[in-house]
Design an enzyme around this catalytic site. Structure first.
Site, PDB file in Angstrom:
ATOM      1  N   ARG A 245      37.507  35.724  41.465  1.00 22.22           N
ATOM      2  CA  ARG A 245      38.696  36.041  42.353  1.00 22.22           C
ATOM      3  C   ARG A 245      39.698  36.498  41.262  1.00 22.22           C
ATOM      4  NH1 ARG A 245      36.078  35.494  45.834  1.00 22.22           N
ATOM      5  NH2 ARG A 245      35.922  34.421  47.751  1.00 22.22           N
ATOM      6  N   GLU A 274      45.225  42.409  44.719  1.00 23.23           N
ATOM      7  CA  GLU A 274      44.457  43.605  45.743  1.00 23.23           C
ATOM      8  C   GLU A 274      44.756  43.703  47.055  1.00 23.23           C
ATOM      9  OE1 GLU A 274      40.127  42.537  46.018  1.00 23.23           O
ATOM     10  OE2 GLU A 274      40.232  41.744  43.927  1.00 23.23           O
ATOM     11  N   HIS A 292      36.041  45.573  43.715  1.00 18.85           N
ATOM     12  CA  HIS A 292      35.528  44.161  44.518  1.00 18.85           C
ATOM     13  C   HIS A 292      34.520  44.520  45.235  1.00 18.85           C
ATOM     14  CE1 HIS A 292      37.309  40.110  46.099  1.00 18.85           C
ATOM     15  NE2 HIS A 292      36.055  40.112  46.132  1.00 18.85           N
TER      16      HIS A 292
END
Length: 317
Positions: A245, A274, A292
């Site tokens: 993360r 993000e 990601h």
């Protein structure tokens, strides 16, 4: 008919299974700001990491019976509110483990052999400056025999451990909840050969000075697990991978560690802020980046879709 909104998509196999069971599945995305009033006809909401399911959304949609997360983490769903409103929450923690682990090693191999840089420079300079590029990128290292530190020994961490052991790496896990873990390595299509390796967890501060490669596999946190203090403890020239993360690694401290040479390189699949990661990270010559996509393989998405379908049918079918 029970209606499902797969707001971040669902694999065609999972969609077909749900439709065969009598569900209506819509994959047209509703923008985040419109979810409050856009879910009135749906009993099930399926999301991945892009959609945030807040208390306000749940309160405004009492018809919701189930929220499904395609993936591991549940930090984009208000679990306290879901329990309060009696909405079942499910996820697919095992479905994408192999995909994420393989991406981790993709970054490791890329950084170990400078592929992330040579792939950029060969198209620009390869014709006229081949010899210099060959000299520049002939300083790579092998993963075999290197020490791999794994922070977090959940399903993904265990899969990374299996692959690391298979490559001949010395694996050191760090997980306060798992003191000893037996990692089984199964060869493809072989029932005769099985290898079981016992791994004992160490403290983070004991692992960091030993590891050549470090990879992080923990849930979202409020404070970075890898920051200035942890970078100072690392072996000179270590390589760090974060596919967990954004925020698990302090990005400012990461850049400082790269600039000082303490850290040789980093591989990042996740970022703070993000979908607008810091340009300094994306353009750094010693960082391998991906947007990601850890769980984004065809195989993982098929497993996720089918696993979500099974859970929905079991609960509402």
């Amino acid at each position: 008919m029970k209606k499902i909104l797969a707001n971040d998509g669902i694999h065609a196999d999972g969609k077909a299974k749900l439709e065969e069971a009598g569900f209506e599945v819509n994959t047209d995305k509703i923008a985040q700001q419109e979810l409050l009033n856009g879910l009135k006809e749906y009993n099930v909401l399926l999301v991945r990491s892009a959609t945030k399911v807040t208390r306000e959304i749940m309160e405004a949609n009492p018809q919701l019976k189930l929220i499904g997360r395609g993936g591991v983490g549940l930090d984009n769903i208000d679990l306290v509110a879901a329990e309060e409103f009696k909405i079942k929450v499910v996820n697919t923690p095992a479905a994408s483990s192999k995909s994420v682990a393989e991406l981790v090693f993709g970054h490791m191999f890329s950084l170990a052999r400078f592929l992330h840089r040579s792939n950029r420079e060969m198209p620009l300079k390869g014709v006229d400056d081949f010899k210099n590029l060959k000299k520049e990128y002939s300083r790579g290292i092998e993963l075999y025999g290197k020490t791999l530190g794994i922070v977090g020994l959940g399903r993904i961490g265990q899969e990374v451990a299996r692959m690391g052991l298979g490559l001949g790496m010395n694996v050191i896990p760090v997980d306060p909840r798992v003191k000893v873990s037996d990692i089984e390595i199964d060869l493809f299509k072989s029932e005769d050969v099985r290898l079981k390796v016992k791994l004992e967890s160490e403290l983070l501060e004991n692992m960091l000075p030993k590891a050549d490669f470090i990879t992080v596999h923990v849930p979202s946190v409020n404070t970075a697990i890898i920051g200035k203090e942890q970078f100072n403890l690392m072996k000179q020239g270590a390589i760090l991978i974060n596919s967990a993360r954004g925020g698990v690694v302090d990005e400012v401290a990461l850049l400082n560690a790269l600039e000082s040479g303490k850290l040789a390189a980093a591989g990042l699949d996740v970022f703070i802020g993000e979908p607008r990661p810091a340009a300094e990270l994306l353009n750094h010559p010693n960082i391998s980046v991906s947007p990601h996509t850890g769980a984004s393989t065809s195989e993982a998405q098929q497993r996720i879709g089918m696993e979500l379908a099974d859970q929905i049918i079991a609960f509402l079918g």
